[in-house]
Write a protein that holds these residues in place. Structure first.
Motif, PDB file in Angstrom:
ATOM      1  N   PRO A   8       0.814  -1.220   0.000  1.00 57.04           N
ATOM      2  CA  PRO A   8       0.000   0.000   0.000  1.00 57.04           C
ATOM      3  C   PRO A   8       0.844   1.264   0.000  1.00 57.04           C
ATOM      4  CG  PRO A   8      -0.851  -1.592   1.583  1.00 57.04           C
ATOM      5  CD  PRO A   8       0.479  -2.114   1.117  1.00 57.04           C
ATOM      6  N   GLN A   9       2.014   1.240   0.668  1.00 51.07           N
ATOM      7  CA  GLN A   9       2.861   2.431   0.716  1.00 51.07           C
ATOM      8  C   GLN A   9       3.377   2.806  -0.660  1.00 51.07           C
ATOM      9  OE1 GLN A   9       3.183  -0.191   2.756  1.00 51.07           O
ATOM     10  NE2 GLN A   9       2.362   0.757   4.633  1.00 51.07           N
ATOM     11  N   ARG A  10       3.816   1.806  -1.439  1.00 49.43           N
ATOM     12  CA  ARG A  10       4.306   2.099  -2.788  1.00 49.43           C
ATOM     13  C   ARG A  10       3.170   2.566  -3.683  1.00 49.43           C
ATOM     14  NH1 ARG A  10       7.227  -2.754  -1.505  1.00 49.43           N
ATOM     15  NH2 ARG A  10       9.435  -2.304  -1.187  1.00 49.43           N
ATOM     16  N   TRP A  11       1.977   1.987  -3.488  1.00 52.12           N
ATOM     17  CA  TRP A  11       0.855   2.402  -4.314  1.00 52.12           C
ATOM     18  C   TRP A  11       0.340   3.784  -3.934  1.00 52.12           C
ATOM     19  CZ3 TRP A  11      -1.927   0.547  -8.528  1.00 52.12           C
ATOM     20  CH2 TRP A  11      -1.387  -0.606  -9.109  1.00 52.12           C
ATOM     21  N   ARG A  12       0.564   4.232  -2.692  1.00 50.31           N
ATOM     22  CA  ARG A  12       0.205   5.606  -2.332  1.00 50.31           C
ATOM     23  C   ARG A  12       1.037   6.591  -3.155  1.00 50.31           C
ATOM     24  NH1 ARG A  12      -0.460   6.820   3.999  1.00 50.31           N
ATOM     25  NH2 ARG A  12      -1.420   8.669   3.075  1.00 50.31           N
ATOM     26  N   LEU A  13       2.325   6.296  -3.280  1.00 53.46           N
ATOM     27  CA  LEU A  13       3.200   7.139  -4.093  1.00 53.46           C
ATOM     28  C   LEU A  13       2.798   7.080  -5.562  1.00 53.46           C
ATOM     29  CD1 LEU A  13       5.679   8.940  -4.418  1.00 53.46           C
ATOM     30  CD2 LEU A  13       7.082   6.862  -4.544  1.00 53.46           C
ATOM     31  N   PHE A  14       2.493   5.866  -6.037  1.00 51.42           N
ATOM     32  CA  PHE A  14       2.097   5.697  -7.442  1.00 51.42           C
ATOM     33  C   PHE A  14       0.787   6.420  -7.715  1.00 51.42           C
ATOM     34  CE2 PHE A  14       0.006   3.417 -10.891  1.00 51.42           C
ATOM     35  CZ  PHE A  14       1.004   3.420 -11.849  1.00 51.42           C
ATOM     36  N   ASP A  15      -0.214   6.263  -6.830  1.00 47.34           N
ATOM     37  CA  ASP A  15      -1.501   6.919  -7.023  1.00 47.34           C
ATOM     38  C   ASP A  15      -1.360   8.440  -6.971  1.00 47.34           C
ATOM     39  OD1 ASP A  15      -3.230   4.764  -7.463  1.00 47.34           O
ATOM     40  OD2 ASP A  15      -3.432   4.352  -5.326  1.00 47.34           O
ATOM     41  N   SER A  16      -0.477   8.945  -6.119  1.00 49.20           N
ATOM     42  CA  SER A  16      -0.236  10.393  -6.055  1.00 49.20           C
ATOM     43  C   SER A  16       0.307  10.905  -7.380  1.00 49.20           C
ATOM     44  CB  SER A  16       0.742  10.717  -4.929  1.00 49.20           C
ATOM     45  OG  SER A  16       0.220  10.325  -3.674  1.00 49.20           O
ATOM     46  N   THR A  17       1.243  10.147  -7.961  1.00 50.07           N
ATOM     47  CA  THR A  17       1.817  10.531  -9.245  1.00 50.07           C
ATOM     48  C   THR A  17       0.772  10.494 -10.347  1.00 50.07           C
ATOM     49  OG1 THR A  17       3.958   9.630  -8.555  1.00 50.07           O
ATOM     50  CG2 THR A  17       3.641  10.016 -10.906  1.00 50.07           C
ATOM     51  N   VAL A  18      -0.047   9.440 -10.339  1.00 42.30           N
ATOM     52  CA  VAL A  18      -1.115   9.307 -11.340  1.00 42.30           C
ATOM     53  C   VAL A  18      -2.104  10.460 -11.226  1.00 42.30           C
ATOM     54  CG1 VAL A  18      -3.113   7.921 -12.017  1.00 42.30           C
ATOM     55  CG2 VAL A  18      -0.918   6.818 -11.605  1.00 42.30           C
ATOM     56  N   ALA A  19      -2.499  10.808 -10.002  1.00 43.42           N
ATOM     57  CA  ALA A  19      -3.456  11.901  -9.801  1.00 43.42           C
ATOM     58  C   ALA A  19      -2.908  13.216 -10.337  1.00 43.42           C
ATOM     59  CB  ALA A  19      -3.790  12.025  -8.315  1.00 43.42           C
ATOM     60  N   LEU A  20      -1.645  13.500 -10.047  1.00 45.42           N
ATOM     61  CA  LEU A  20      -1.034  14.735 -10.528  1.00 45.42           C
ATOM     62  C   LEU A  20      -0.940  14.752 -12.048  1.00 45.42           C
ATOM     63  CD1 LEU A  20       0.429  17.402 -10.008  1.00 45.42           C
ATOM     64  CD2 LEU A  20       2.554  16.109  -9.749  1.00 45.42           C
ATOM     65  N   LEU A  21      -0.512  13.632 -12.618  1.00 47.56           N
ATOM     66  CA  LEU A  21      -0.354  13.542 -14.067  1.00 47.56           C
ATOM     67  C   LEU A  21      -1.686  13.719 -14.785  1.00 47.56           C
ATOM     68  CD1 LEU A  21       1.464  12.923 -16.496  1.00 47.56           C
ATOM     69  CD2 LEU A  21       0.993  10.499 -16.123  1.00 47.56           C
ATOM     70  N   LEU A  22      -2.728  13.037 -14.320  1.00 49.16           N
ATOM     71  CA  LEU A  22      -4.037  13.126 -14.967  1.00 49.16           C
ATOM     72  C   LEU A  22      -4.618  14.527 -14.845  1.00 49.16           C
ATOM     73  CD1 LEU A  22      -5.695   9.722 -13.941  1.00 49.16           C
ATOM     74  CD2 LEU A  22      -4.601  10.328 -16.105  1.00 49.16           C
ATOM     75  N   THR A  23      -4.388  15.185 -13.718  1.00 49.99           N
ATOM     76  CA  THR A  23      -4.874  16.554 -13.539  1.00 49.99           C
ATOM     77  C   THR A  23      -4.190  17.513 -14.515  1.00 49.99           C
ATOM     78  OG1 THR A  23      -5.314  16.141 -11.194  1.00 49.99           O
ATOM     79  CG2 THR A  23      -5.170  18.440 -11.901  1.00 49.99           C
ATOM     80  N   LEU A  24      -2.881  17.373 -14.663  1.00 54.74           N
ATOM     81  CA  LEU A  24      -2.139  18.222 -15.595  1.00 54.74           C
ATOM     82  C   LEU A  24      -2.596  18.010 -17.037  1.00 54.74           C
ATOM     83  CD1 LEU A  24       1.476  17.933 -14.136  1.00 54.74           C
ATOM     84  CD2 LEU A  24      -0.064  19.892 -14.000  1.00 54.74           C
ATOM     85  N   ILE A  25      -2.823  16.747 -17.416  1.00 54.29           N
ATOM     86  CA  ILE A  25      -3.269  16.452 -18.777  1.00 54.29           C
ATOM     87  C   ILE A  25      -4.678  16.989 -19.010  1.00 54.29           C
ATOM     88  CG2 ILE A  25      -3.808  14.584 -20.388  1.00 54.29           C
ATOM     89  CD1 ILE A  25      -1.573  12.975 -19.078  1.00 54.29           C
ATOM     90  N   ALA A  26      -5.543  16.850 -18.004  1.00 54.36           N
ATOM     91  CA  ALA A  26      -6.904  17.383 -18.123  1.00 54.36           C
ATOM     92  C   ALA A  26      -6.864  18.889 -18.315  1.00 54.36           C
ATOM     93  CB  ALA A  26      -7.718  17.017 -16.884  1.00 54.36           C
ATOM     94  N   GLY A  27      -6.008  19.577 -17.567  1.00 46.31           N
ATOM     95  CA  GLY A  27      -5.876  21.029 -17.728  1.00 46.31           C
ATOM     96  C   GLY A  27      -5.374  21.406 -19.110  1.00 46.31           C
ATOM     97  N   LYS A  28      -4.411  20.653 -19.609  1.00 42.88           N
ATOM     98  CA  LYS A  28      -3.869  20.935 -20.946  1.00 42.88           C
ATOM     99  C   LYS A  28      -4.936  20.738 -22.017  1.00 42.88           C
ATOM    100  CE  LYS A  28      -0.117  19.593 -24.059  1.00 42.88           C
ATOM    101  NZ  LYS A  28      -1.000  19.247 -25.193  1.00 42.88           N
ATOM    102  N   LEU A  29      -5.734  19.672 -21.890  1.00 42.98           N
ATOM    103  CA  LEU A  29      -6.795  19.434 -22.860  1.00 42.98           C
ATOM    104  C   LEU A  29      -7.865  20.505 -22.805  1.00 42.98           C
ATOM    105  CD1 LEU A  29      -7.356  15.565 -22.614  1.00 42.98           C
ATOM    106  CD2 LEU A  29      -6.452  16.832 -24.550  1.00 42.98           C
ATOM    107  N   ALA A  30      -8.198  20.949 -21.593  1.00 41.94           N
ATOM    108  CA  ALA A  30      -9.210  21.992 -21.449  1.00 41.94           C
ATOM    109  C   ALA A  30      -8.739  23.294 -22.087  1.00 41.94           C
ATOM    110  CB  ALA A  30      -9.528  22.198 -19.984  1.00 41.94           C
ATOM    111  N   LEU A  31      -7.463  23.642 -21.880  1.00 41.99           N
ATOM    112  CA  LEU A  31      -6.920  24.873 -22.470  1.00 41.99           C
ATOM    113  C   LEU A  31      -6.848  24.787 -23.986  1.00 41.99           C
ATOM    114  CD1 LEU A  31      -4.018  25.662 -19.960  1.00 41.99           C
ATOM    115  CD2 LEU A  31      -6.220  26.851 -20.188  1.00 41.99           C
ATOM    116  N   SER A  32      -6.663  23.580 -24.520  1.00 46.61           N
ATOM    117  CA  SER A  32      -6.563  23.424 -25.982  1.00 46.61           C
ATOM    118  C   SER A  32      -7.894  23.700 -26.678  1.00 46.61           C
ATOM    119  CB  SER A  32      -6.093  22.013 -26.324  1.00 46.61           C
ATOM    120  OG  SER A  32      -7.091  21.045 -26.016  1.00 46.61           O
ATOM    121  N   GLN A  33      -8.995  23.658 -25.942  1.00 46.34           N
ATOM    122  CA  GLN A  33     -10.317  23.875 -26.540  1.00 46.34           C
ATOM    123  C   GLN A  33     -10.738  25.357 -26.456  1.00 46.34           C
ATOM    124  OE1 GLN A  33     -12.028  21.341 -28.179  1.00 46.34           O
ATOM    125  NE2 GLN A  33     -10.052  20.336 -27.800  1.00 46.34           N
ATOM    126  N   LEU A  34      -9.924  26.167 -25.781  1.00 48.64           N
ATOM    127  CA  LEU A  34     -10.276  27.589 -25.652  1.00 48.64           C
ATOM    128  C   LEU A  34      -9.877  28.380 -26.899  1.00 48.64           C
ATOM    129  CD1 LEU A  34      -9.199  28.173 -21.919  1.00 48.64           C
ATOM    130  CD2 LEU A  34     -11.481  27.688 -22.821  1.00 48.64           C
TER     131      LEU A  34
END
Length: 201
Positions: free
Chosen positions: A175-201
Motif C-alpha cells: 500500500p505504501q508504494r501504491w500511495r506514491l504511485f496513485d499520487s503521481t497518477v493523480a497529478l499527471l491526470l490533472t495536468l493532462i486534463a488542464g492541458k486538454l481543457a486549455l486546448s479547446q479555448l
C-alpha cells in the motif's frame, strides 16, 4: 515526442486502473500459467481498441464536427474523476494489488478465452481505450505517435506483469508504494486534463 509521451502516460495510467484484469493476469502469471498467451491477448486487445478509437473518432469528426469537442470535454471530466479517485486512494492509503495464491491452472485455449473475456467484457476497457484515448488522441498534434505511445504502455505493463510476476508480487501488494504511485497518477491526470481543457479555448 509530446504526443508519444502523452499517449504513453495516459495509456499506462488507465491500464493500471483496470483492477480486475490486472489481478487475474498477475495471479495466473505468478502461478506459472501460459504467460505469453495472457500477455499476447491483453496487449493485442488493447492495441486494436486504441487504434479503433483514435481512427474512428477522426472519421466521426468528418461526419459530426461537434463530436470531438464534446468527447474531449467528456474526456477532461473523466480524467479529473480518475485523478480524484487516485488522490483519494493515495490519501487513504488502502490500495495495493492483492492476489489470490490459490490459482487453478488452465489449458492454453481456456486461458486465452478467459483472457479475452476478462478484457473484452469489461465496460471500462471500451470507455478508456475507444472513447477516452480515442478523443484525446485525436486532439494531439500527432495522433499516430499518441497511438504508438498508448500501445507501448500496454506492452510494457502487461509484459512486466507476466514476465516479472514473481518479483512484482511484493512491490505491487505494498500500500505504501501504491500511495506514491496513485499520487503521481493523480497529478499527471490533472495536468493532462488542464492541458486538454486549455486546448479547446
Amino acid at each position: 515526442m509530446l504526443s508519444f509521451l502523452t499517449g504513453f502516460s495516459i495509456g499506462l495510467s488507465l491500464i493500471v486502473a483496470i483492477g480486475a484484469q490486472n489481478i487475474w493476469v498477475l495471479s495466473q502469471s505468478m502461478a506459472g500459467a501460459n504467460r505469453l498467451v495472457i500477455a499476447a491477448v491483453c496487449i493485442g486487445c488493447d492495441a486494436l481498441l486504441i487504434i479503433a478509437g483514435v481512427s474512428s473518432i477522426a472519421t466521426l469528426q468528418q461526419w459530426i464536427p461537434p463530436l470531438v469537442p464534446l468527447l474531449t470535454a467528456a474526456g477532461v471530466l473523466m480524467l479529473l474523476y480518475l485523478a480524484y479517485g487516485a488522490a483519494q486512494r493515495a490519501w487513504q492509503g488502502s490500495s495495493g494489488l492483492l492476489t489470490n495464491s490459490e490459482v487453478q491452472l488452465q489449458s492454453t485455449g481456456k486461458t486465452a478465452l478467459t483472457a479475452f473475456a476478462i478484457t473484452l467484457l469489461n465496460p471500462h476497457v471500451y470507455l478508456d481505450t475507444v472513447v477516452l484515448l480515442g478523443s484525446i488522441g485525436n486532439a494531439q498534434p500527432s495522433p499516430l505517435w499518441f497511438t504508438i505511445g498508448a500501445c507501448l504502455a500496454s506492452l510494457c505493463w502487461f509484459g512486466a506483469l507476466t514476465g516479472l510476476a514473481p518479483k512484482l508480487k511484493l512491490l505491487l501488494s505494498s500500500p505504501q508504494r501504491w500511495r506514491l504511485f496513485d499520487s503521481t497518477v493523480a497529478l499527471l491526470l490533472t495536468l493532462i486534463a488542464g492541458k486538454l481543457a486549455l486546448s479547446q479555448l
